[in-house]
Design a protein around this motif. Structure first.
Motif, PDB file in Angstrom:
ATOM      1  N   THR A   1      18.979 -47.611 -39.432  1.00  0.00           N
ATOM      2  CA  THR A   1      17.816 -47.428 -38.566  1.00  0.00           C
ATOM      3  C   THR A   1      17.485 -45.942 -38.544  1.00  0.00           C
ATOM      4  O   THR A   1      18.384 -45.097 -38.610  1.00  0.00           O
ATOM      5  N   PHE A   2      16.192 -45.652 -38.488  1.00  0.00           N
ATOM      6  CA  PHE A   2      15.801 -44.234 -38.438  1.00  0.00           C
ATOM      7  C   PHE A   2      14.560 -44.072 -37.587  1.00  0.00           C
ATOM      8  O   PHE A   2      13.746 -45.003 -37.468  1.00  0.00           O
ATOM      9  N   SER A   3      14.436 -42.895 -36.984  1.00  0.00           N
ATOM     10  CA  SER A   3      13.247 -42.635 -36.169  1.00  0.00           C
ATOM     11  C   SER A   3      12.045 -42.456 -37.086  1.00  0.00           C
ATOM     12  O   SER A   3      12.185 -42.096 -38.258  1.00  0.00           O
ATOM     13  N   ALA A   4      10.870 -42.703 -36.538  1.00  0.00           N
ATOM     14  CA  ALA A   4       9.656 -42.789 -37.359  1.00  0.00           C
ATOM     15  C   ALA A   4       9.132 -41.404 -37.753  1.00  0.00           C
ATOM     16  O   ALA A   4       8.064 -40.965 -37.316  1.00  0.00           O
TER      17      ALA A   4
ATOM     18  N   GLU B   1       4.036 -44.719 -40.645  1.00  0.00           N
ATOM     19  CA  GLU B   1       2.639 -44.490 -40.246  1.00  0.00           C
ATOM     20  C   GLU B   1       2.254 -45.428 -39.099  1.00  0.00           C
ATOM     21  O   GLU B   1       1.589 -45.021 -38.144  1.00  0.00           O
ATOM     22  N   ALA B   2       2.670 -46.680 -39.190  1.00  0.00           N
ATOM     23  CA  ALA B   2       2.331 -47.658 -38.141  1.00  0.00           C
ATOM     24  C   ALA B   2       2.989 -47.271 -36.812  1.00  0.00           C
ATOM     25  O   ALA B   2       2.368 -47.348 -35.749  1.00  0.00           O
ATOM     26  N   HIS B   3       4.241 -46.830 -36.873  1.00  0.00           N
ATOM     27  CA  HIS B   3       4.930 -46.429 -35.641  1.00  0.00           C
ATOM     28  C   HIS B   3       4.314 -45.181 -35.024  1.00  0.00           C
ATOM     29  O   HIS B   3       4.246 -45.051 -33.801  1.00  0.00           O
ATOM     30  N   ARG B   4       3.866 -44.262 -35.882  1.00  0.00           N
ATOM     31  CA  ARG B   4       3.279 -43.017 -35.345  1.00  0.00           C
ATOM     32  C   ARG B   4       2.021 -43.326 -34.544  1.00  0.00           C
ATOM     33  O   ARG B   4       1.687 -42.634 -33.601  1.00  0.00           O
TER      34      ARG B   4
ATOM     35  N   GLU C   1      10.044 -45.678 -31.180  1.00  0.00           N
ATOM     36  CA  GLU C   1      10.881 -46.806 -31.611  1.00  0.00           C
ATOM     37  C   GLU C   1      11.397 -46.581 -33.035  1.00  0.00           C
ATOM     38  O   GLU C   1      10.691 -46.027 -33.875  1.00  0.00           O
ATOM     39  N   PRO C   2      12.609 -47.054 -33.305  1.00  0.00           N
ATOM     40  CA  PRO C   2      13.166 -46.865 -34.651  1.00  0.00           C
ATOM     41  C   PRO C   2      12.686 -47.923 -35.641  1.00  0.00           C
ATOM     42  O   PRO C   2      12.235 -49.003 -35.252  1.00  0.00           O
ATOM     43  N   ILE C   3      12.814 -47.609 -36.907  1.00  0.00           N
ATOM     44  CA  ILE C   3      12.502 -48.545 -37.996  1.00  0.00           C
ATOM     45  C   ILE C   3      13.840 -49.024 -38.577  1.00  0.00           C
ATOM     46  O   ILE C   3      14.790 -48.233 -38.661  1.00  0.00           O
ATOM     47  N   ARG C   4      13.910 -50.294 -38.936  1.00  0.00           N
ATOM     48  CA  ARG C   4      15.186 -50.840 -39.406  1.00  0.00           C
ATOM     49  C   ARG C   4      15.087 -51.315 -40.859  1.00  0.00           C
ATOM     50  O   ARG C   4      14.094 -51.920 -41.252  1.00  0.00           O
TER      51      ARG C   4
END
Lengths: 137, 116
Positions: A7-10, A52-55, A61-64
């Motif tokens: 998992t990583f931050s966006a 890009e979507a998370h920004r 929220e993190p991406i997995r």
């Protein structure tokens, strides 16, 4: 090989790390050397799209990413939590309508052109992109 | 590997040397350079991709953005690229029809000279 999860931050800077991890696991899983560039690019595209979507929707929220060896196939699932009604599909090429931001829709087209098998699951709770390549034992 | 950028002008052609990875993290730097060059009146750009290790759709977007900007001034943005793994991305997206792609800087300069 057991499933590896990341998992990583966006943040754009982390996309490269995700690419490197995915390529390393793919190699270890037995994906042919000639396909590793495709794995690297497809995973990078999926992660860039998610960042890009998370920004836009949920920067905190993190991406997995899940990487697994599933009976002779190397499978990668990139999951984001940004609401998505639909994913832009391939469109006729017209330079007039191309812009830097429009090109994000090209990410899915690139993934579809690279991965052996791709499924995209958009939903109001986020998008899962699952892709896989052969990984002979 | 990070992204290294350099540029020089030969005759009327501005050659942009790109080395490293063009992705969602580094592409903004290339975008800024292309915008800066156009703002300073350089409308004929040749981007040398021979030392590019990685290019994704964000990088493609920056190149398309650059092309749109130079075309607004009747300019050109062409590429030097022989690496199959990079060319493949242009083919998948249909952008081989949009960009002039040459095998070397000299070949591109020669073609550009004929167009003058």
């Amino acid at each position: 090989m057991a499933t590896v999860e990341l998992t990583f931050s966006a943040l754009p800077a982390h996309v490269r790390t995700a690419r490197l991890v995915a390529t390393a696991i793919a190699r270890r899983t037995g994906v042919e050397e000639s396909l590793l560039d495709e794995v690297r690019l497809a995973v990078g595209e999926a992660c860039s799209r998610a960042v890009e979507a998370h920004r836009v929707h949920c920067p905190g929220e993190p991406i997995r990413i899940e990487l697994r060896d599933d009976s002779g196939r190397f499978e990668v699932t990139v999951s984001d939590q940004a609401p998505s009604d639909e994913i832009q599909q391939e469109q006729p090429l017209d330079l007039g309508m191309l812009s830097d931001s429009f090109m994000s829709g090209f990410g899915i087209a690139v993934i579809a052109g690279l991965a052996d098998d791709v499924e995209v699951f958009p939903s109001p709770k986020g998008t899962n992109i699952r892709m896989s390549w052969p990984a002979p034992q | 590997m990070d992204l290294k950028l350099d540029h020089r002008t030969e005759d009327r052609l501005t050659i942009v040397e790109v080395e490293g990875e063009i992705d969602v993290y580094t592409a903004p730097r290339l975008r800024e350079l292309l915008i800066d060059l156009v703002n300073k009146g350089n409308f004929h750009l040749l981007v040398n991709m021979e030392k590019v290790d990685f290019l994704d759709s964000t990088g493609l977007g920056v190149l398309v953005g650059g092309l749109k900007r130079v075309r607004a001034h009747d300019g050109s943005l062409e590429l030097v690229c022989t690496q199959e793994r990079i060319l493949k991305i242009f083919r998948i997206t249909g952008l081989t029809k949009v960009f002039g792609i040459y095998a070397s800087v000299d070949e591109a300069k020669e073609a550009h000279g004929k167009d003058k």
